[in-house]
Scaffold this active site. Structure first.
Site, PDB file in Angstrom:
ATOM      1  N   ALA A  85       0.827  -1.202   0.000  1.00 28.37           N
ATOM      2  CA  ALA A  85       0.000   0.000   0.000  1.00 28.37           C
ATOM      3  C   ALA A  85       0.864   1.255   0.000  1.00 28.37           C
ATOM      4  O   ALA A  85       0.601   2.211  -0.746  1.00 28.37           O
ATOM      5  CB  ALA A  85      -0.938   0.003   1.202  1.00 28.37           C
ATOM      6  N   ASN A 112       4.152  -7.292   5.519  1.00 25.69           N
ATOM      7  CA  ASN A 112       3.366  -8.510   5.317  1.00 25.69           C
ATOM      8  C   ASN A 112       3.101  -8.797   3.844  1.00 25.69           C
ATOM      9  O   ASN A 112       2.772  -9.929   3.481  1.00 25.69           O
ATOM     10  CB  ASN A 112       2.031  -8.412   6.055  1.00 25.69           C
ATOM     11  CG  ASN A 112       2.047  -9.140   7.390  1.00 25.69           C
ATOM     12  OD1 ASN A 112       3.071  -9.689   7.787  1.00 25.69           O
ATOM     13  ND2 ASN A 112       0.940  -9.126   8.085  1.00 25.69           N
ATOM     14  N   THR A 113       3.232  -7.780   2.987  1.00 28.26           N
ATOM     15  CA  THR A 113       3.035  -8.017   1.558  1.00 28.26           C
ATOM     16  C   THR A 113       3.982  -9.096   1.057  1.00 28.26           C
ATOM     17  O   THR A 113       3.624  -9.928   0.217  1.00 28.26           O
ATOM     18  CB  THR A 113       3.258  -6.714   0.761  1.00 28.26           C
ATOM     19  OG1 THR A 113       2.391  -5.701   1.277  1.00 28.26           O
ATOM     20  CG2 THR A 113       2.957  -6.924  -0.722  1.00 28.26           C
ATOM     21  N   GLU A 325      -3.500 -20.608  -0.130  1.00 27.38           N
ATOM     22  CA  GLU A 325      -4.790 -21.144  -0.554  1.00 27.38           C
ATOM     23  C   GLU A 325      -4.759 -21.663  -1.988  1.00 27.38           C
ATOM     24  O   GLU A 325      -5.587 -22.471  -2.386  1.00 27.38           O
ATOM     25  CB  GLU A 325      -5.854 -20.056  -0.411  1.00 27.38           C
ATOM     26  CG  GLU A 325      -7.257 -20.574  -0.279  1.00 27.38           C
ATOM     27  CD  GLU A 325      -8.155 -19.585   0.433  1.00 27.38           C
ATOM     28  OE1 GLU A 325      -9.362 -19.625   0.186  1.00 27.38           O
ATOM     29  OE2 GLU A 325      -7.645 -18.789   1.244  1.00 27.38           O
ATOM     30  N   ARG A 349     -12.618 -19.145   4.577  1.00 27.22           N
ATOM     31  CA  ARG A 349     -11.585 -19.500   5.548  1.00 27.22           C
ATOM     32  C   ARG A 349     -12.140 -19.776   6.939  1.00 27.22           C
ATOM     33  O   ARG A 349     -11.647 -20.668   7.644  1.00 27.22           O
ATOM     34  CB  ARG A 349     -10.539 -18.376   5.614  1.00 27.22           C
ATOM     35  CG  ARG A 349      -9.692 -18.300   4.360  1.00 27.22           C
ATOM     36  CD  ARG A 349      -8.747 -17.112   4.375  1.00 27.22           C
ATOM     37  NE  ARG A 349      -7.841 -17.175   3.233  1.00 27.22           N
ATOM     38  CZ  ARG A 349      -6.916 -16.268   2.973  1.00 27.22           C
ATOM     39  NH1 ARG A 349      -6.785 -15.215   3.761  1.00 27.22           N
ATOM     40  NH2 ARG A 349      -6.125 -16.396   1.930  1.00 27.22           N
ATOM     41  N   GLY A 495      -7.018 -13.535  -1.293  1.00 25.44           N
ATOM     42  CA  GLY A 495      -6.675 -12.793  -2.499  1.00 25.44           C
ATOM     43  C   GLY A 495      -7.163 -11.358  -2.480  1.00 25.44           C
ATOM     44  O   GLY A 495      -6.748 -10.535  -3.304  1.00 25.44           O
TER      45      GLY A 495
END
Length: 519
Positions: A85, A112-113, A325, A349, A495
């Site tokens: 971001a 965390n990206t 996932e 989830r 996603g």
């Protein structure tokens, strides 16, 4: 050796360790783990253990950052946080003629990206059309709303969905192509966009954004721990920041964008808002401690959904490492200690997590074949980490898993029949059934639930302006990414977080630039 030189040496050692593959992403076992809002940075960089630093930034792209001696006292826009971001915001602000700066408290960009695995959701994209995938913004909206139990901020959600395709186009225009499309839980159409080779999206995305930030000459300072937002005459006008755990600086700006992420590594805060989750491992990097939320609250910002914390169903427990996932999206199944399926692996989830927690062992195995491995490049990383069991036959794999061989063989055969007939009569799965599990060798990864994402955060509008308790914008303050709450409601669709950081990161850069120009 002075503190700055020592910190620089630690950073170099960190890069070397990451390149060598020494980092294990085990945020849950870090000695530097959160004891409070800013705990991830309480230990001076000069004395932090290289192993912990590597864990915090493992997988981040190698990069050179702006030297400290190039720091200025004033910028048009200060961006707090160098994840997806923050870097997206910086690029759009620069394109709008601004002079932005990015301040990142960790030793490397990415946050965390970097750990993002499955991909970026978007609808009605050019890549979907090229591949004959019929999708619509309306379907994307409705499935996300359903996944969030109809509690999502609908205004934010409409903006998110309607701008998802253009975000894919924007990334492609700056050399970040996501044209390999798969599916994640809670969706009916393939809209999870990945790198062309099917690899994990995070490291590829961070590397591409860092490259663009550098090419645009945008200063990016690391080991820059923003402690406070400054306010004058009711307007946010800068930040107070601690560089290299040694030098306090106040930097002024016409606008500030906070993109510091969530608080998934802040055990104290999680225990406070969700005591039932105490003790779970976390997939978050150690810098995800909620700093931005606390800073924004101090200047009058308000929050929403702080108790809505997503537990991901497939986390390798010893390494606290997310098993993406996409593994299920490309055909893997989940089996219990009895060697049997126990639910729809492609459900949302929260529901998959609940099905695992109903098992007496509170854990399960992902089982897949060589075909899944070839389509999900992240599996190679899992193998390197030593968390994957492999065998040439299902029976031999069952032996390694210590589950009944006959039961596992029957389970796989039944599943392959369901794929062939396109009818899962046992649990009603309808997606991730394009290929059966018949290609040796076979693989298994033991997983269990782990804290993955914090849906709650500060309140913004579609201009990414931070709102106070009266719903009015705080002048000069913008926010984007996981630090924001409301978009996902009570459950996030896999996603959607990568899509959120790009879509709203870009918007923050554009709208903050408009604000500055209007001053």
């Amino acid at each position: 050796m002075n503190k700055r030189s020592t910190a620089a040496l630690i950073l170099v050692l960190s890069v070397m360790l990451v390149i060598a593959g020494c980092g294990n992403n085990n945020a849950g076992s870090s000695k530097n783990e959160s004891k409070g809002t800013n705990s991830a940075t309480t230990e001076p960089a000069a004395t932090a253990a290289p192993k912990e630093t590597a864990e915090a930034v493992s997988g981040a792209s190698e990069a050179s950052y702006t030297p400290y001696d190039q720091l200025k006292d004033k910028y048009d826009i200060v961006i707090v946080g160098a994840g997806g971001a923050g870097m997206s915001a910086a690029l759009e602000a620069k394109a709008s003629g601004m002079n932005p700066v990015i301040l990142e408290k960790m030793p490397m960009a990415g946050g965390n990206t970097t750990k993002s695995s499955s991909g970026m959701n978007a609808s009605q994209t050019k890549f979907q059309k090229e591949q004959g995938i019929e999708d619509s913004n309306e379907l994307f909206y409705n499935e996300t709303l359903k996944g969030g139990h109809d509690t999502n901020n609908k205004e934010l959600l409409h903006f998110f969905v309607d701008n998802s395709s253009s975000a894919i186009d924007w990334l492609d225009s700056i050399g970040i192509r996501l044209n390999n499309i798969t599916i994640t839980g809670g969706m009916k159409e393939k809209r999870t966009h990945r790198p062309e080779d099917g690899s994990a999206v995070g490291q590829y995305l961070v590397a591409g954004l860092v490259r663009n930030v550098q090419e645009q000459g945008i200063p990016l300072f690391v080991n820059a721990d923003v402690k406070e937002l400054t306010v004058q005459d009711g307007k946010v006008n800068g930040v107070k920041v601690l560089f290299n755990q040694a030098d306090d600086k106040t930097i002024s700006a016409a606008a500030v964008i906070v993109t510091t992420g969530g608080f998934g590594a802040n055990k104290e805060l999680i225990s406070k808002v969700r005591p039932d989750l105490e003790g779970l491992v976390t997939t978050n990097q150690i810098g995800s401690t909620g700093d931005g939320i606390a800073m924004i609250e101090k200047v009058g910002g308000t929050t929403v959904d702080l108790d809505q914390i997503q537990v991901h169903p497939t986390v390798q427990q010893e390494k606290s490492y997310l098993i993406g996932e996409a593994v299920r999206g490309e055909g893997a199944i989940l089996v219990s200690a009895e060697g049997k399926r126990f639910g729809n692996e492609m459900d949302t989830r929260d529901k998959v997590t609940a099905s695992i927690n109903k098992l007496s062992e509170k854990s399960a195995y992902l089982v897949f074949d060589a075909g899944v491995k070839s389509r999900v490049k992240a599996v190679d990383q899992y193998i390197k980490m030593g968390v994957v069991k492999t065998a040439d036959t299902i029976e031999a794999l069952a032996d390694q898993m210590k589950v009944p061989a006959a039961a596992l063989k029957t389970t796989v055969d039944t599943w392959n029949g369901a794929v062939k007939s396109k009818s899962d009569t046992e649990f009603g799965r309808t997606t991730g059934m394009d290929n059966d599990l018949s290609g040796a060798p076979y693989y298994a990864i033991q997983i269990g639930p782990g804290i993955h994402y914090t849906m709650g955060g500060v309140v913004i509008n579609t201009n990414t302006e931070v709102l106070n308790k009266d719903g009015k914008a705080i002048t000069g303050l913008f926010a984007a990414g996981e630090v924001v709450g409301g978009l996902h409601g009570e459950n996030r669709i896999g996603g959607n977080s990568v899509a959120e950081i790009i879509i709203f990161g870009r918007q923050a850069g554009i709208k903050s630039a408009e604000f500055v120009k209007a001053q």
